[in-house]
Design a protein around this motif. Sequence first.
Motif, short mmCIF file in Angstrom:
data_model
loop_
_atom_site.label_atom_id
_atom_site.label_comp_id
_atom_site.label_asym_id
_atom_site.label_seq_id
_atom_site.Cartn_x
_atom_site.Cartn_y
_atom_site.Cartn_z
N PHE A 1 0.87 -1.17 0.00
CA PHE A 1 0.00 0.00 0.00
C PHE A 1 0.91 1.22 0.00
CE2 PHE A 1 -2.25 -3.35 2.32
CZ PHE A 1 -3.35 -3.48 1.50
N PHE A 2 1.25 1.66 -1.18
CA PHE A 2 2.26 2.70 -1.34
C PHE A 2 1.60 3.98 -1.84
CE2 PHE A 2 5.53 4.87 -3.88
CZ PHE A 2 6.49 5.01 -2.91
N ILE A 3 1.91 5.08 -1.16
CA ILE A 3 1.46 6.39 -1.62
C ILE A 3 2.68 7.12 -2.15
CG2 ILE A 3 0.47 8.60 -0.92
CD1 ILE A 3 -1.13 7.09 1.17
N SER A 4 2.60 7.52 -3.37
CA SER A 4 3.73 8.16 -4.03
C SER A 4 4.13 9.44 -3.28
CB SER A 4 3.34 8.50 -5.46
OG SER A 4 4.39 9.16 -6.11
N PRO A 5 5.43 9.63 -3.06
CA PRO A 5 5.87 10.82 -2.32
C PRO A 5 5.63 12.14 -3.05
CG PRO A 5 7.73 9.37 -2.85
CD PRO A 5 6.50 8.74 -3.38
N ASP A 6 5.36 12.10 -4.35
CA ASP A 6 5.19 13.35 -5.09
C ASP A 6 3.73 13.82 -5.15
OD1 ASP A 6 4.48 11.22 -6.71
OD2 ASP A 6 5.18 12.16 -8.56
N ILE A 7 2.82 13.15 -4.42
CA ILE A 7 1.43 13.60 -4.39
C ILE A 7 1.32 14.80 -3.45
CG2 ILE A 7 -0.93 12.96 -3.74
CD1 ILE A 7 -0.33 10.13 -4.56
#
Length: 118
Positions: free
Chosen positions: A52-58
């Motif tokens: 469950f990865f949230i992109s750091p560039d959001i």
Amino acid sequence: MIKPTPNPPETENLSPDESLDSKKLHEAAERAFDHHLSSPEDSMVRKPSTMFFISPDIDTESLLAHACESLASASVMASDFAGFLDGSQRSTMLGIAQVIMLGELAVNRALDNLDPQQ
């Protein structure tokens, strides 16, 4: 008088580490102790799961918008589920729904602070 069961076989007094199975168990126990009782410095290197990865560039606004939608959905689910319960369980579920709603209000306020309405 006749005994219904035979005498147990005679064995020598062996150390627990002399049998193969107990050696394996002892090694497994040592690994478990090393894992759970290691110093914090040993566990500093931690690779996070990417399931469950949230992109750091959001951007923050998008993250808060998604959090708000998730909390709104959770609030509706908890309220709907409370309708199927009775007594103290219903009260507990309605309390959980209220806590979710308060989280949703906080996220909405954070969104308003990021992009104030004109």
